[in-house]
Design a protein around this motif. Structure first.
Motif, short mmCIF file in Angstrom:
data_model
loop_
_atom_site.label_atom_id
_atom_site.label_comp_id
_atom_site.label_asym_id
_atom_site.label_seq_id
_atom_site.Cartn_x
_atom_site.Cartn_y
_atom_site.Cartn_z
N ASP A 81 33.55 41.15 33.82
CA ASP A 81 33.87 40.49 32.56
C ASP A 81 34.50 41.46 31.57
O ASP A 81 35.47 41.13 30.88
N ARG A 133 38.27 32.56 39.79
CA ARG A 133 38.10 32.66 38.33
C ARG A 133 38.54 34.02 37.83
O ARG A 133 39.23 34.14 36.83
N MET A 134 38.16 35.07 38.56
CA MET A 134 38.56 36.42 38.17
C MET A 134 40.08 36.57 38.21
O MET A 134 40.68 37.10 37.27
N ASP A 161 34.24 32.41 42.36
CA ASP A 161 34.18 33.56 41.45
C ASP A 161 35.46 34.38 41.53
O ASP A 161 35.99 34.82 40.51
N VAL A 183 46.34 35.26 34.01
CA VAL A 183 46.80 34.07 33.27
C VAL A 183 48.06 34.34 32.44
O VAL A 183 48.94 33.50 32.34
N ASP A 184 48.21 35.51 31.89
CA ASP A 184 49.37 35.80 31.04
C ASP A 184 50.45 36.62 31.75
O ASP A 184 51.43 36.96 31.14
N ARG A 233 43.06 41.46 29.22
CA ARG A 233 43.66 40.52 28.25
C ARG A 233 44.12 41.25 26.99
O ARG A 233 45.20 40.97 26.46
N ARG A 258 42.40 34.19 38.00
CA ARG A 258 42.99 33.41 36.90
C ARG A 258 42.81 34.11 35.56
O ARG A 258 43.72 34.15 34.74
N SER A 259 41.63 34.66 35.35
CA SER A 259 41.35 35.33 34.08
C SER A 259 42.23 36.56 33.89
O SER A 259 42.75 36.80 32.79
N ILE A 260 42.43 37.32 34.93
CA ILE A 260 43.24 38.53 34.83
C ILE A 260 44.72 38.21 34.76
O ILE A 260 45.47 38.83 34.01
N GLU A 282 38.04 42.11 32.61
CA GLU A 282 38.88 40.97 32.27
C GLU A 282 39.27 41.01 30.79
O GLU A 282 40.42 40.78 30.44
N LYS A 283 38.32 41.30 29.93
CA LYS A 283 38.60 41.37 28.50
C LYS A 283 39.57 42.50 28.19
O LYS A 283 40.48 42.35 27.38
#
Length: 84
Positions: A11, A75-76, A72, A82-83, A18, A78-80, A14-15
């Motif tokens: 997490d 999700r990881m 999981d 996405v942009d 972003r 997509r989170s990483i 990931e933050k």
């Protein structure tokens, strides 16, 4: 206990990705610092994974103790990515 620590580390990564991405939106790749370039490379590598590559990555992560399932991992990714 270890699974929750590992998930917390994921997490946090990931933050961080972003936050770095927000700085990168206007910066050409060649002008990025090495860490930011590495993060872009990781996102590009994750985006390019096919199902077999995802399965191999999931297996490697789980052998390292992450205790992730396919959802999981998705999700990881997509989170990483996405942009990116």
């Amino acid at each position: 206990m270890y699974v929750s620590l590992l998930k917390a580390r994921i997490d946090a990564l990931e933050k961080a990705l972003r936050a770095v991405r927000m700085r990168q939106l206007k910066t050409p790749y060649d002008e990025l610092d090495p860490l930011s370039q590495s993060m872009v490379d990781v996102a590009n590598d994750l985006t390019a994974l096919d199902e077999q590559g995802k399965a191999a990555l999931l297996d490697e992560l789980n052998q390292s103790g992450y205790g992730m399932d396919a959802a999981d991992l998705e999700r990881m990714i997509r989170s990483i990515c996405v942009d990116y």
